[in-house]
Design a protein around this motif. Structure first.
Motif, PDB file in Angstrom:
ATOM      1  N   ALA A  18       1.333  -1.064  -0.064  1.00  0.00           N
ATOM      2  CA  ALA A  18       0.381   0.145  -0.347  1.00  0.00           C
ATOM      3  C   ALA A  18       0.847   1.435  -0.019  1.00  0.00           C
ATOM      4  N   GLY A  19       0.404   2.524  -0.765  1.00  0.00           N
ATOM      5  CA  GLY A  19       1.335   3.619  -0.863  1.00  0.00           C
ATOM      6  C   GLY A  19       2.173   3.225  -1.814  1.00  0.00           C
ATOM      7  N   ARG A  20       3.087   2.350  -2.785  1.00  0.00           N
ATOM      8  CA  ARG A  20       4.663   2.448  -3.043  1.00  0.00           C
ATOM      9  C   ARG A  20       3.986   2.326  -5.023  1.00  0.00           C
ATOM     10  N   SER A  21       2.595   2.542  -4.878  1.00  0.00           N
ATOM     11  CA  SER A  21       1.753   2.124  -6.834  1.00  0.00           C
ATOM     12  C   SER A  21       2.384   3.553  -7.497  1.00  0.00           C
ATOM     13  N   MET A  22       2.591   4.539  -7.073  1.00  0.00           N
ATOM     14  CA  MET A  22       3.333   5.900  -7.755  1.00  0.00           C
ATOM     15  C   MET A  22       4.696   6.078  -7.696  1.00  0.00           C
ATOM     16  N   GLU A  23       5.192   4.891  -6.770  1.00  0.00           N
ATOM     17  CA  GLU A  23       7.207   5.001  -6.917  1.00  0.00           C
ATOM     18  C   GLU A  23       7.542   3.581  -8.015  1.00  0.00           C
ATOM     19  N   ILE A  24       6.639   2.384  -8.271  1.00  0.00           N
ATOM     20  CA  ILE A  24       6.112   1.709  -9.028  1.00  0.00           C
ATOM     21  C   ILE A  24       5.873   2.600 -10.585  1.00  0.00           C
ATOM     22  N   TYR A  25       4.846   3.630 -10.773  1.00  0.00           N
ATOM     23  CA  TYR A  25       4.792   4.127 -11.755  1.00  0.00           C
ATOM     24  C   TYR A  25       5.595   4.654 -12.525  1.00  0.00           C
ATOM     25  N   HIS A  26       6.607   5.610 -11.451  1.00  0.00           N
ATOM     26  CA  HIS A  26       7.867   6.757 -11.932  1.00  0.00           C
ATOM     27  C   HIS A  26       8.619   5.375 -12.811  1.00  0.00           C
ATOM     28  N   GLU A  84      -8.229 -12.387 -21.260  1.00  0.00           N
ATOM     29  CA  GLU A  84      -7.630 -13.288 -20.246  1.00  0.00           C
ATOM     30  C   GLU A  84      -6.412 -13.254 -19.229  1.00  0.00           C
ATOM     31  N   ILE A  85      -6.696 -13.992 -18.743  1.00  0.00           N
ATOM     32  CA  ILE A  85      -4.994 -14.165 -18.007  1.00  0.00           C
ATOM     33  C   ILE A  85      -3.855 -15.358 -18.141  1.00  0.00           C
ATOM     34  N   VAL A  86      -3.484 -15.055 -18.585  1.00  0.00           N
ATOM     35  CA  VAL A  86      -2.957 -16.499 -19.558  1.00  0.00           C
ATOM     36  C   VAL A  86      -1.590 -16.563 -18.494  1.00  0.00           C
ATOM     37  N   ARG A  87      -0.320 -16.106 -18.014  1.00  0.00           N
ATOM     38  CA  ARG A  87      -0.070 -16.716 -17.365  1.00  0.00           C
ATOM     39  C   ARG A  87       0.448 -15.494 -15.985  1.00  0.00           C
ATOM     40  N   LYS A  88       0.595 -15.941 -15.253  1.00  0.00           N
ATOM     41  CA  LYS A  88       1.107 -15.174 -13.934  1.00  0.00           C
ATOM     42  C   LYS A  88       2.875 -15.284 -13.656  1.00  0.00           C
ATOM     43  N   ALA A  89       3.900 -14.119 -13.687  1.00  0.00           N
ATOM     44  CA  ALA A  89       5.291 -14.343 -13.468  1.00  0.00           C
ATOM     45  C   ALA A  89       5.677 -13.867 -12.349  1.00  0.00           C
ATOM     46  N   THR A  90       6.402 -14.904 -11.898  1.00  0.00           N
ATOM     47  CA  THR A  90       7.202 -14.881 -10.506  1.00  0.00           C
ATOM     48  C   THR A  90       8.372 -14.157 -10.570  1.00  0.00           C
ATOM     49  N   LEU A  91       8.225 -13.557 -10.581  1.00  0.00           N
ATOM     50  CA  LEU A  91       9.391 -12.212  -9.809  1.00  0.00           C
ATOM     51  C   LEU A  91      10.654 -12.827  -8.855  1.00  0.00           C
ATOM     52  N   SER A  92      11.237 -12.311  -9.389  1.00  0.00           N
ATOM     53  CA  SER A  92      12.775 -12.824  -8.745  1.00  0.00           C
ATOM     54  C   SER A  92      13.417 -11.330  -8.315  1.00  0.00           C
ATOM     55  N   LEU A  93      14.867 -10.994  -7.597  1.00  0.00           N
ATOM     56  CA  LEU A  93      15.736 -10.380  -7.431  1.00  0.00           C
ATOM     57  C   LEU A  93      16.532 -10.318  -8.906  1.00  0.00           C
ATOM     58  N   PRO A  94      16.647  -9.291  -9.748  1.00  0.00           N
ATOM     59  CA  PRO A  94      17.534  -9.795 -11.174  1.00  0.00           C
ATOM     60  C   PRO A  94      19.196  -9.482 -10.624  1.00  0.00           C
ATOM     61  N   LYS A  95      19.514 -10.383 -10.967  1.00  0.00           N
ATOM     62  CA  LYS A  95      21.517 -11.013 -10.712  1.00  0.00           C
ATOM     63  C   LYS A  95      22.139  -9.004 -11.512  1.00  0.00           C
ATOM     64  N   GLU A  96      21.321  -8.020 -12.126  1.00  0.00           N
ATOM     65  CA  GLU A  96      21.730  -7.238 -12.482  1.00  0.00           C
ATOM     66  C   GLU A  96      20.972  -6.132 -12.408  1.00  0.00           C
ATOM     67  N   ILE A  97      21.196  -4.853 -12.813  1.00  0.00           N
ATOM     68  CA  ILE A  97      19.403  -4.194 -13.546  1.00  0.00           C
ATOM     69  C   ILE A  97      20.470  -2.926 -13.918  1.00  0.00           C
ATOM     70  N   LYS A  98      20.010  -2.126 -15.373  1.00  0.00           N
ATOM     71  CA  LYS A  98      20.618  -1.511 -16.216  1.00  0.00           C
ATOM     72  C   LYS A  98      19.753   0.184 -16.109  1.00  0.00           C
ATOM     73  N   ASN A  99      20.335   0.483 -15.507  1.00  0.00           N
ATOM     74  CA  ASN A  99      19.567   1.732 -15.580  1.00  0.00           C
ATOM     75  C   ASN A  99      18.585   2.025 -15.112  1.00  0.00           C
ATOM     76  N   ILE A 100      17.871   1.418 -13.809  1.00  0.00           N
ATOM     77  CA  ILE A 100      17.318   1.191 -13.224  1.00  0.00           C
ATOM     78  C   ILE A 100      17.392   2.508 -12.461  1.00  0.00           C
ATOM     79  N   ALA A 101      18.265   2.329 -11.343  1.00  0.00           N
ATOM     80  CA  ALA A 101      19.273   3.204 -10.152  1.00  0.00           C
ATOM     81  C   ALA A 101      20.253   3.512 -11.078  1.00  0.00           C
ATOM     82  N   ARG A 102      20.264   4.949 -10.193  1.00  0.00           N
ATOM     83  CA  ARG A 102      21.214   5.541 -10.262  1.00  0.00           C
ATOM     84  C   ARG A 102      22.603   5.898  -8.916  1.00  0.00           C
ATOM     85  N   CYS A 103      23.704   5.315  -9.478  1.00  0.00           N
ATOM     86  CA  CYS A 103      24.747   6.044  -8.117  1.00  0.00           C
ATOM     87  C   CYS A 103      24.544   7.182  -8.457  1.00  0.00           C
ATOM     88  N   THR A 104      25.061   6.846  -6.557  1.00  0.00           N
ATOM     89  CA  THR A 104      25.227   9.029  -6.009  1.00  0.00           C
ATOM     90  C   THR A 104      26.294   8.981  -5.624  1.00  0.00           C
TER      91      THR A 104
END
Length: 143
Positions: A18-26, A84-104
């Motif tokens: 609850a409350g995290r949908s806008m974060e995901i939206y961005h 129709e729902i054709v499948r449900k995807a199971t998410l996991s932590l990706p081993k590597e992410i690119k351009n999703i987060a920025r180094c500070t």
């Protein structure tokens, strides 16, 4: 009673904290998206008490599931085709992410070389810790 119509092709992201949908939206850049997006905040949930839901009408290859796994790997992803729902995807932590987060880190090469991709590598799966591939700066998730 709230009524939001179904979608012909796309995704329903369910069981969002609850409350995290806008974060995901961005994170998913849905603000730049031309399709139909419905956000339901604070919906009642037997499992979670309250939850958010996002419905996205788009081609099924338009959403980066690795990005979703990074944001919250507990989200339920329903993939919709032909109304129709054709499948449900199971998410996991990706081993590597690119351009999703920025180094500070101001001394990181990504601060100097603007066109360089921001790449983070999962270094501790139990504690969900990602580090910059270039300078090893720890990614600090905002909650």
């Amino acid at each position: 009673m709230l009524n939001i119509g179904g979608i012909h092709e796309g995704f329903v992201l369910d069981h969002i904290e609850a409350g995290r949908s806008m974060e995901i939206y961005h994170y998913l850049n849905l603000d730049k998206f031309d399709g139909c997006v419905a956000i339901i905040k604070n919906a009642r949930s037997n499992k979670m008490g309250k939850k958010d839901i996002i419905k996205i009408e788009c081609p099924t290859d338009a959403i980066d599931l690795d990005a979703l796994g990074f944001i919250d790997h507990n989200i339920t992803v329903n993939i919709i085709e032909n109304d129709e729902i054709v499948r449900k995807a199971t998410l996991s932590l990706p081993k590597e992410i690119k351009n999703i987060a920025r180094c500070t880190n101001p001394r990181c090469i990504t601060s100097i070389e603007q066109e360089l991709d921001h790449i983070f590598v999962l270094t501790d799966e139990k504690r969900e810790i990602y580090r910059c591939k270039y300078c090893e700066e720890k990614y600090h998730r905002q909650k």
